[in-house]
Scaffold this active site. Structure first.
Site, PDB file in Angstrom:
ATOM      1  N   ASN A 294       0.836  -1.055  -0.022  1.00 30.08           N
ATOM      2  CA  ASN A 294      -0.058  -0.082   0.132  1.00 30.08           C
ATOM      3  C   ASN A 294       0.872   1.308  -0.074  1.00 30.08           C
ATOM      4  O   ASN A 294       0.587   2.130  -0.583  1.00 30.08           O
ATOM      5  CB  ASN A 294      -0.926  -0.084   1.389  1.00 30.08           C
ATOM      6  CG  ASN A 294      -1.889  -0.934   1.237  1.00 30.08           C
ATOM      7  OD1 ASN A 294      -2.152  -1.637   0.191  1.00 30.08           O
ATOM      8  ND2 ASN A 294      -3.203  -0.649   1.982  1.00 30.08           N
TER       9      ASN A 294
ATOM     10  N   ALA B  30       0.685   5.129  -2.027  1.00 28.94           N
ATOM     11  CA  ALA B  30       0.149   6.553  -1.278  1.00 28.94           C
ATOM     12  C   ALA B  30       0.495   7.742  -2.008  1.00 28.94           C
ATOM     13  O   ALA B  30       1.240   7.932  -2.725  1.00 28.94           O
ATOM     14  CB  ALA B  30       0.904   6.663  -0.004  1.00 28.94           C
ATOM     15  N   GLN B  31      -0.569   8.550  -1.986  1.00 24.65           N
ATOM     16  CA  GLN B  31      -0.750   9.644  -2.983  1.00 24.65           C
ATOM     17  C   GLN B  31      -0.394  11.004  -2.159  1.00 24.65           C
ATOM     18  O   GLN B  31       0.675  11.898  -2.366  1.00 24.65           O
ATOM     19  CB  GLN B  31      -1.889   9.827  -3.742  1.00 24.65           C
ATOM     20  CG  GLN B  31      -2.190   8.640  -4.827  1.00 24.65           C
ATOM     21  CD  GLN B  31      -3.445   8.927  -5.438  1.00 24.65           C
ATOM     22  OE1 GLN B  31      -4.115   9.728  -5.223  1.00 24.65           O
ATOM     23  NE2 GLN B  31      -3.830   8.068  -6.574  1.00 24.65           N
TER      24      GLN B  31
ATOM     25  N   GLY C 252       0.304  12.384   0.927  1.00 23.46           N
ATOM     26  CA  GLY C 252       1.215  12.722   1.584  1.00 23.46           C
ATOM     27  C   GLY C 252       1.646  12.296   2.871  1.00 23.46           C
ATOM     28  O   GLY C 252       0.887  11.121   3.382  1.00 23.46           O
TER      29      GLY C 252
ATOM     30  N   GLU D 181      -5.697  18.470   4.120  1.00 25.97           N
ATOM     31  CA  GLU D 181      -6.589  17.344   3.596  1.00 25.97           C
ATOM     32  C   GLU D 181      -7.486  17.504   4.590  1.00 25.97           C
ATOM     33  O   GLU D 181      -7.303  17.997   5.814  1.00 25.97           O
ATOM     34  CB  GLU D 181      -5.777  15.922   3.804  1.00 25.97           C
ATOM     35  CG  GLU D 181      -4.945  15.821   2.538  1.00 25.97           C
ATOM     36  CD  GLU D 181      -4.324  14.425   2.543  1.00 25.97           C
ATOM     37  OE1 GLU D 181      -4.937  13.606   1.845  1.00 25.97           O
ATOM     38  OE2 GLU D 181      -2.892  14.347   2.570  1.00 25.97           O
TER      39      GLU D 181
ATOM     40  N   HIS E 113     -12.466   5.614   1.759  1.00 24.35           N
ATOM     41  CA  HIS E 113     -12.023   6.871   1.033  1.00 24.35           C
ATOM     42  C   HIS E 113     -13.329   7.227   0.245  1.00 24.35           C
ATOM     43  O   HIS E 113     -13.747   6.699  -0.474  1.00 24.35           O
ATOM     44  CB  HIS E 113     -10.789   6.787   0.341  1.00 24.35           C
ATOM     45  CG  HIS E 113     -10.158   8.052  -0.019  1.00 24.35           C
ATOM     46  ND1 HIS E 113     -10.593   8.865  -0.917  1.00 24.35           N
ATOM     47  CD2 HIS E 113      -8.928   8.446   0.262  1.00 24.35           C
ATOM     48  CE1 HIS E 113      -9.776   9.928  -1.226  1.00 24.35           C
ATOM     49  NE2 HIS E 113      -8.678   9.842  -0.156  1.00 24.35           N
TER      50      HIS E 113
ATOM     51  N   HIS F 199     -10.578   1.795   2.092  1.00 24.94           N
ATOM     52  CA  HIS F 199      -9.217   2.253   1.909  1.00 24.94           C
ATOM     53  C   HIS F 199      -8.161   2.012   3.250  1.00 24.94           C
ATOM     54  O   HIS F 199      -7.161   2.007   2.849  1.00 24.94           O
ATOM     55  CB  HIS F 199      -9.615   3.844   2.204  1.00 24.94           C
ATOM     56  CG  HIS F 199      -8.258   4.579   1.398  1.00 24.94           C
ATOM     57  ND1 HIS F 199      -7.559   4.589   0.562  1.00 24.94           N
ATOM     58  CD2 HIS F 199      -7.735   5.364   2.463  1.00 24.94           C
ATOM     59  CE1 HIS F 199      -6.452   5.303   0.608  1.00 24.94           C
ATOM     60  NE2 HIS F 199      -6.277   5.956   1.596  1.00 24.94           N
TER      61      HIS F 199
ATOM     62  N   ARG G 237      -9.064   7.360  11.184  1.00 28.83           N
ATOM     63  CA  ARG G 237      -7.786   7.918  10.779  1.00 28.83           C
ATOM     64  C   ARG G 237      -7.986   9.420  10.205  1.00 28.83           C
ATOM     65  O   ARG G 237      -8.583   9.402   9.150  1.00 28.83           O
ATOM     66  CB  ARG G 237      -7.066   6.799  10.012  1.00 28.83           C
ATOM     67  CG  ARG G 237      -5.746   7.616   9.750  1.00 28.83           C
ATOM     68  CD  ARG G 237      -5.029   6.553   8.868  1.00 28.83           C
ATOM     69  NE  ARG G 237      -5.431   6.128   7.596  1.00 28.83           N
ATOM     70  CZ  ARG G 237      -5.264   6.726   6.460  1.00 28.83           C
ATOM     71  NH1 ARG G 237      -4.122   7.754   6.333  1.00 28.83           N
ATOM     72  NH2 ARG G 237      -5.856   6.550   5.182  1.00 28.83           N
TER      73      ARG G 237
ATOM     74  N   SER H 116      -1.087   7.585   8.350  1.00 28.34           N
ATOM     75  CA  SER H 116      -0.856   6.324   8.259  1.00 28.34           C
ATOM     76  C   SER H 116       0.646   6.194   7.749  1.00 28.34           C
ATOM     77  O   SER H 116       1.406   5.173   8.678  1.00 28.34           O
ATOM     78  CB  SER H 116      -1.683   5.429   7.642  1.00 28.34           C
ATOM     79  OG  SER H 116      -2.103   6.062   6.196  1.00 28.34           O
TER      80      SER H 116
END
Ligand code: FAD
Ligand code: SIN
Length: 535
Positions: free
Chosen positions: A55, A59-60, A62, A127, A244, A351, A386, A391
């Protein structure tokens, strides 16, 4: 809960290895742990696919950390606790937010190319759930790949670390609450290996693949949670599965993630009629926390009778979008979609797994010599929901902690697994099973029964179906990764649905149609399972 059939093995005849430390996984948590333990111990990394497949790699958005002068660990702590809906362990969050910034700086020293603003300071994005810009990102929207590559490069050149790719960890070697290593299956030859070690670290990630709709890659089948549970470790908060809000919804396409950072830079969510709707659900609009946005999207889809909503950045500067999200732009082009102009069809998908193997502040499970870090754990930092981009930081901080503990255990004498044989727990069957078919049915069942909104009747029916499937899938002796994964997926699905059925309230990512309120008096507590309860 039933026990699965486990292969019968004479361990004296099985090829064996004995590093000081064996680690299962090759994402951010395993790689971070390996570098620390390898300072004075031999480390073997066992991973079921190619080295970087994880995973982490995908990750996109950040990695969140208090890195700017106008931010502080205290602010980060408060945002994390708020989004966690009363179930975060404050001490664990404090460790995350205070140790995190230096570890991100270390990544920079190791060459991770985090993006910078014109004044050369780190460019930080926003975010959902964050009170301010604090998410560092690399190569626009390919943060995970950049981090994974820079840590993996150090791991590869380390003389004390051996990488065993294409080796599937089948089970932990354990007896009377002590772990002695693991059994692994070499995927190509179906050869079984015994790996005995002074410390074993599980860093196998989450369970996203138990759902039909998921952003997670194929390797994410909950193996570590299932293995740890079988070995007697306690699992916790399995009902908390994060959806997500924005994954691409195009027939025939993978559920490709459209990063939350796109909303962080100002994207809107539109319904079927082309109207913005998030302000009607939350004053933070598109930047409310993920549970809130995912639920709002479901309600909006129900109200308009559509299968998706849309993400739109047409009102934003196209040049900025091209620079910030080059990978998303490329991925969408394949489906003739232009992110800068078109409305992108999206809907929520599974997600992230907040629940998992219960660990303490030092990455210890309740099985001696078994440590765990990253998404496979429930270490107290994520609570019921979360906070975005926490993460990768969790993997860094608690991966390092697992490495430290493994290093300490590695200074002790090598224990020997006392058993000479692996005895089957029950008789085996040889029945023809179409593994792919059961897997597809299981994934659909979880989407229906353990999705964004749940209720007793659907979950109780689902449990009966899981029991039925387990009756024959657990009796089969599998020598293939797919079959062993299916058994783990069934075990994890049981844990998720049992926990979700038990928690008669709505909190964070766990929403019950039949219990819509949060009930602190009864449920402001973790739910745990240990296999002893089922014996
Ligand atoms: P993983 O990176 O999942 O690694 C698990 C490893 O274990 C893999 O190498 C796997 O092959 C191996 N493994 C599993 N089972 C076995 C077995 N039986 N035997 C041997 N090996 C096994 N988080 C953020 O903080 N920021 C983001 O921007 C972000 N974006 C994301 C985007 C996507 C598309 C996805 C899917 C997740 C994203 N996340 C993000 C979440 C984050 O990537 C993960 O939570 C985190 O990377 C987990 O790291 P890990 O080391 O615990 O596990
Ligand atoms: C994203 O880029 O939206 C994913 C961030 C995360 O999962 O933390």
């Amino acid at each position: 809960m039933k026990e699965r059939y486990l292969l019968e093995l004479d361990l004296r005849r099985v090829p064996s290895l004995a590093p000081d430390v064996v680690m299962c996984g090759s994402g951010i948590a395993a790689l971070s742990a390996a570098l620390v333990a390898a300072e004075n111990a031999s480390v073997m990394l066992v991973t079921k696919g190619q080295a970087l497949e994880s995973n982490t790699f995908y990750a996109q958005g950040g990695i969140a950390a208090a890195l700017s002068e106008d931010d502080s660990p205290e602010n980060h702590l408060q945002d994390t606790l708020n989004v966690g809906c009363g179930l975060c362990d404050e001490e664990a969050v404090r460790k995350l937010v205070t140790e995190g910034p230096d570890l991100v700086r270390q990544l920079i020293e190791w060459g991770t190319p985090f993006d910078r603003a014109e004044d050369d300071r780190l460019h930080l994005t926003l975010e959902g759930g964050h009170g301010q810009r604090r998410v560092a990102h690399a190569n626009g929207d390919a943060t995970g790949r950049a981090i994974e590559q820079s840590i993996a490069a150090r791991v590869r050149e380390h003389p004390n670390i051996t990488f065993l790719e294409n080796h599937f960890a089948i089970d932990l070697l354990h007896k009377d609450g002590v772990c002695y290593g693991l059994l692994a299956l070499e995927s190509k030859t179906a050869r079984v290996l015994k790996i005995e070690a002074k410390a074993t670290v599980l860093a196998t990630g989450g369970l996203g693949q138990i759902y039909r709709e998921t952003t997670n890659p194929d390797v994410t089948t909950g193996d570590g949670m299932a293995m740890a549970f079988r070995a007697g470790a306690t699992v916790q908060d399995m009902e908390f599965v994060q959806f997500h809000p924005t994954t691409l919804y195009v027939a025939g396409a993978r559920r490709f993630l459209i990063s939350e950072a796109v909303r962080g830079e100002g994207a809107w969510l539109l319904n079927e009629k082309g109207e913005r709707f998030m302000q009607r659900y939350d004053e933070r609009a598109e930047l409310a926390s993920r549970d809130v946005v995912s639920r709002a999207i479901m309600l909006e889809m129900e109200a308009t009778g559509s299968t998706n909503v849309y993400l739109s950045v047409a009102h934003l500067d196209a040049k900025m979008i091209r620079e910030r999200f080059p990978n998303i732009l490329e991925a969408l082009k394949k489906y003739r979609l232009d992110l800068t102009k078109d409305r992108i069809p999206v809907r929520p998908a599974c997600h992230y797994t907040m629940g998992g193997v219960r660990t303490d502040l030092h990455a210890r499970t309740d099985v001696h010599r078994l440590l765990a870090a990253g998404e496979v754990t429930s270490c107290g930092v994520h609570g019921a929901n979360r906070l975005a981009s926490n993460s990768l930081l969790d993997g860094l901080v608690f991966g390092r902690e697992a490495g430290k503990q493994a290093l300490a255990l590695a200074q002790e004498p090598q224990p020997t697994f006392p058993e000479k044989k692996v005895q089957p727990i029950r008789g085996k069957d040889e029945i023809p099973i179409d593994v792919d078919d059961v897997r597809a049915s299981l994934k659909s069942l979880n989407n229906r029964a353990a999705g964004i909104v749940r209720d007793r009747e659907t979950m109780a029916n689902a449990l009966r179906m899981l029991d039925f499937w387990q009756n024959y899938v657990y009796s089969e002796e599998f020598a293939t990764t797919k079959g062993l994964e299916l058994q783990n997926m069934l075990g994890c699905s049981q844990l998720v649905i049992r926990s979700a059925l038990r928690r008669e309230e709505s909190r964070g990512a766990h929403q019950r149609r039949d219990f819509p309120e949060t009930d602190d008096a009864r449920w402001k507590q973790h739910l745990t399972y240990n296999r002893k309860e089922f014996e």
